[in-house]
Design a protein around this motif. Structure first.
Motif: not given
Length: 309
Positions: A131-143
């Protein structure tokens, strides 16, 4: 073609829902839909297949969206460059941590970070690694702060520390009598594991090196190490826990923790960002805060027997 239109299609791709995307972009759904329609008319192709729910990009749309994300990221980088030139640390920071790190690592640095940078609003999300990986890729997480290495070339990893695995056993289990344990001891009957999807589970399985035997009579799916330890306290068996989980344990519980023989198996914990990440100043500040406040005991372990995912 406008930057706004590109932001709209990226938002729809992220949320896979026109209404949610419009809300995120602070516009009405008709406005967002009209602008996307205009872009599709200009390009002469369909970016999204609206007949499916949730909405999905077409094959050509996927290619366009990949390029649109790069353009939008580059545009958003400009104000960040200005902040960096002024040494400003401000804005929002969206941080994702995995469940086997969040309750043990976060308390060491988050209060200090917020106190040092009052102009920063931190949003913390406890998520599985995928989930962290997916959200980093779609811009929903910064780090993210996760266990590495990751099998993804689209991400950048910044190692923070190496954390050993520890065995936690019931006093009724034969392993309680051992001062130190080995990977072969994990093949003993009674091993409790986290549910599918947790990288910690995968690492334990890889550390075993072969299929496990002796399944528990009770099958309990949980993402909580604390739950596993409490079951072990009341019932029987053993599990593996990260070293950070042992630092605040009461003495009674510490007697149930057994280290591994040398070389001790460890996991690599890193900051992870998208390869074209924004907010470099904020993320650098976070990295320094984590390194400056993590327990000194972690400094004794170096990269050695790193257990992969």
């Amino acid at each position: 073609m406008t930057l706004t239109q590109l932001e709209y299609i990226v938002s729809v791709d992220t949320y896979r829902h026109f209404a949610t995307a419009a809300e995120h972009c602070h516009v009405t759904q008709p406005t967002l839909s009209m602008q996307i329609q205009k872009l599709e008319d200009e390009l002469g192709i369909l970016i999204f297949d609206r007949s499916k729910q949730p909405v999905v990009p077409t094959e050509t749309g996927q290619v366009i969206l990949a390029q649109a994300r790069e353009v939008v990221q580059a545009a958003r980088r400009i104000p960040e460059l200005v902040k960096e030139s002024k040494n400003e640390i401000s804005g929002e920071l969206r941080l994702g941590l995995i469940p086997t790190l969040a309750p043990y690592l976060l308390p060491y640095f988050i209060r200090s970070f917020i106190g040092k940078y009052p102009a920063v609003t931190v949003h913390v999300h406890e998520l599985l690694t995928d989930q962290v990986i997916d959200k980093l890729k779609n811009g929903m997480l910064d780090v993210g702060i996760v266990v590495t290495p990751l099998p993804d070339s689209g991400l950048r990893e910044f190692p923070l520390f190496y954390e050993p695995f520890m065995l936690y056993t019931s006093p009724a289990h034969p392993l309680y009598q051992r001062d130190r344990v080995t990977a072969d001891d994990l093949l003993t009957d009674g091993l409790w594991l986290l549910s599918e999807g947790h990288c910690f589970r995968n690492q334990v399985m890889n550390l075993c090196g072969q299929p496990l035997r002796g399944a528990q009579p009770l099958r309990y799916e949980t993402g909580s190490l604390e739950t596993l330890m409490k079951i072990i306290d009341k019932q029987d068996g053993f599990t593996l826990i990260p070293y950070l989980a042992t630092l605040d344990m009461p003495t009674e519980r510490l007697t149930r923790v057994k280290p591994f023989v040398d070389p001790q198996p460890v996991r690599e914990v890193s900051l992870v960002t998208h390869r074209s990440y924004l907010k470099k100043g904020l993320i650098d500040a976070l990295q320094q805060e984590v390194l400056g406040h993590m327990p000194a005991e972690l400094n004794r372990w170096e990269k050695g027997m790193v257990v992969s995912l």
